[in-house]
Design an enzyme around this catalytic site. Structure first.
Site, PDB file in Angstrom:
ATOM      1  N   GLU A 209       3.487  -5.947   0.910  1.00 48.27           N
ATOM      2  CA  GLU A 209       2.526  -6.467   1.887  1.00 48.27           C
ATOM      3  C   GLU A 209       2.732  -7.952   2.180  1.00 48.27           C
ATOM      4  O   GLU A 209       1.870  -8.603   2.773  1.00 48.27           O
ATOM      5  CB  GLU A 209       1.108  -6.182   1.399  1.00 48.27           C
ATOM      6  N   ASP A 315     -12.175   2.082  -2.420  1.00 46.70           N
ATOM      7  CA  ASP A 315     -11.028   2.527  -1.618  1.00 46.70           C
ATOM      8  C   ASP A 315     -10.628   3.915  -2.093  1.00 46.70           C
ATOM      9  O   ASP A 315     -11.026   4.916  -1.499  1.00 46.70           O
ATOM     10  CB  ASP A 315      -9.876   1.522  -1.753  1.00 46.70           C
ATOM     11  N   LYS A 340      -9.581   3.080   5.840  1.00 51.45           N
ATOM     12  CA  LYS A 340      -8.174   3.340   6.171  1.00 51.45           C
ATOM     13  C   LYS A 340      -8.135   4.644   6.953  1.00 51.45           C
ATOM     14  O   LYS A 340      -8.391   5.703   6.387  1.00 51.45           O
ATOM     15  CB  LYS A 340      -7.345   3.477   4.892  1.00 51.45           C
ATOM     16  N   SER A 370       0.183  -0.021   2.637  1.00 53.61           N
ATOM     17  CA  SER A 370       1.387  -0.750   2.219  1.00 53.61           C
ATOM     18  C   SER A 370       2.596  -0.356   3.062  1.00 53.61           C
ATOM     19  O   SER A 370       3.499  -1.160   3.276  1.00 53.61           O
ATOM     20  CB  SER A 370       1.665  -0.519   0.734  1.00 53.61           C
ATOM     21  N   LYS A 391      -8.295  -6.382   6.009  1.00 53.12           N
ATOM     22  CA  LYS A 391      -7.197  -6.545   5.054  1.00 53.12           C
ATOM     23  C   LYS A 391      -5.923  -6.121   5.759  1.00 53.12           C
ATOM     24  O   LYS A 391      -5.787  -4.952   6.125  1.00 53.12           O
ATOM     25  CB  LYS A 391      -7.397  -5.619   3.850  1.00 53.12           C
TER      26      LYS A 391
END
Length: 428
Positions: A209, A315, A340, A370, A391
């Protein structure tokens, strides 16, 4: 009303050199919307299924030709002639066609690429920026805010080949007055961190990342290096800039214990106290996946211990799934959800998760994976839902920077309507 006249899927590469899915949705007026599905490294066990071919003779089994075939065949047949603006109808039709709990039949990567491509085509058809179309779909037309970036500047865990257990050490420029200023602050700190690491004789190679991936003696040493970089850049830690962690604790949870490579074994209660102690010593205002996704008793302890002051983000815990999130809300587990969209597989379900979180007083953080591409949809999602936080990695690698650059464009376009709330987006 425009109609969908063609849908095409293809196999492309993500930022880790692995195949992923791209979809084009073509309308009868010539408009084309295109989108790519991202892919994760540390994944929750209850995420929607990413369909891979398993053919070891191609891409070591990671090809996505089955998902592409599902787009070019059954999904295309299903959606031809449909209105691209009716996102719910498109997404629900694909969910029904798949007919599995985790999208294992068609593949969440196939469904998501089409879902997002349709949204992009619909936005163009209405002559709207994507974030404005998303705000309409979200039931919040004309309501926007610029997200506080959570910048992952030291990578560990599954995102790097080093000895740091915690997966992400992040900075948040909460004292900035605009997104553009926040981005500048973060970039300056990133470059100062490189100098700090070099001065210590440490590696400045980057992880998946874009954050640095040095071999440090402990997780605490990573925090100390960041503190030095913030000071060297001329900013004040705790007011201008705060810290956040993504522990990805499921990756080092074995046999009921949390095992840190340089610091030993911890029970759930002990590791909750370890994290609480870090927040007492450092201005850490957000911790993601601080405990294993199955350790709900441990999550309860952590939430009761520091949940009033610290954003506790699920998450792997919630995997952008409203059923699991509702259970967490009912049990007072965590106080934030990471969003996500490939964990759930459609834009509609993603918006539902954000809405449920906000209604319960939980924060929602829009996140990359990622394995990313140049696709910058999450930038528009963050603004269009007024999520308040994003993020999307560090301050290098074009797969990360593409999202930051899109946010700069959006802020410029919105002008005085571009609200950046900084510290007000967080607890405590």
């Amino acid at each position: 009303m425009a109609k969908i006249v063609d849908i095409k899927g293809r196999e492309v590469l993500d930022s880790r050199g692995n195949p992923t899915v791209e979809a084009d949705v073509l309308l009868d007026n010539g408009i084309i919307g295109s989108a790519c599905a991202p892919s994760g490294a540390s994944t929750g066990s209850r995420e929607a299924l990413e369909l891979r071919d398993g053919d070891k003779s191609r891409y070591m089994g990671k090809g996505v030709l089955k998902a592409v075939a599902n787009i070019n065949g059954p999904i295309r047949d299903l959606l031809l002639g449909k209105d691209p603006v009716d996102q719910k109808a498109l997404d629900h039709a694909m969910i029904a066609l798949d007919a599995t709990e985790n999208k294992a039949s068609l593949g969440a990567n196939a469904i998501l690429a089409v879902s997002l491509a349709a949204a992009k085509a619909a936005a163009q058809d209405q002559d709207l920026p994507l974030y404005a179309h998303i705000a309409n779909l979200n039931g919040t037309p004309g309501v926007y805010s610029m997200p506080v970036p959570m910048m992952n500047i030291i990578n560990g865990g599954e995102h790097a080949d080093n000895n740091i257990d915690i997966q992400e050490f992040m900075i948040q420029p909460v004292g900035a007055k605009s997104f553009a200023e926040a981005l500048r602050w973060g970039t300056e700190i990133f470059h100062h961190l490189k100098a700090v690491l070099k001065a210590r004789g440490l590696n400045t190679a980057v992880g998946d990342e874009g954050g640095f991936a040095p071999n440090l003696a402990s997780n605490k040493e990573a925090l100390e290096a960041i503190a030095e970089a913030v000071a060297n850049a001329g900013y004040t830690l705790g007011t201008d800039v705060t810290l956040a962690l993504d522990c990805a604790a499921s990756e080092f949870y074995k046999n009921g214990k949390y095992t840190l490579s340089e610091e030993g074994e911890y029970s759930s209660a002990e590791f909750a106290e370890y994290l609480a102690e870090l927040t007492r010593k450092h201005p850490i205002i957000s911790i993601e996946d601080g405990l294993d996704e199955s350790d709900w008793d441990g999550w309860k302890v952590l939430t009761e211990k520091i949940g009033e002051k610290v954003q506790l983000v699920g998450d792997d815990l919630f995997v952008t799934n409203t059923k699991i999130l509702k259970e967490g809300i009912d049990k007072n587990i965590a106080n934030s959800i990471l969003i996500k969209f490939n964990q759930i597989g459609t834009l509609t379900e993603t918006l539902e998760a954000i809405q449920m979180a906000k209604a319960a007083g939980y924060t929602a953080i829009i996140s990359h994976r990622s394995g990313e591409t140049e696709d910058s949809t999450i930038a528009d999602l963050a603004v269009g839902t007024s999520a308040g936080q994003i993020k999307t990695g560090s301050l290098c690698r074009s797969d990360r920077v593409s999202k930051y650059n899109q946010l700069l464009r959006i802020e410029e376009q919105l002008g005085s309507k571009a609200v950046y709330r900084g510290r007000a987006e967080f607890r405590g």
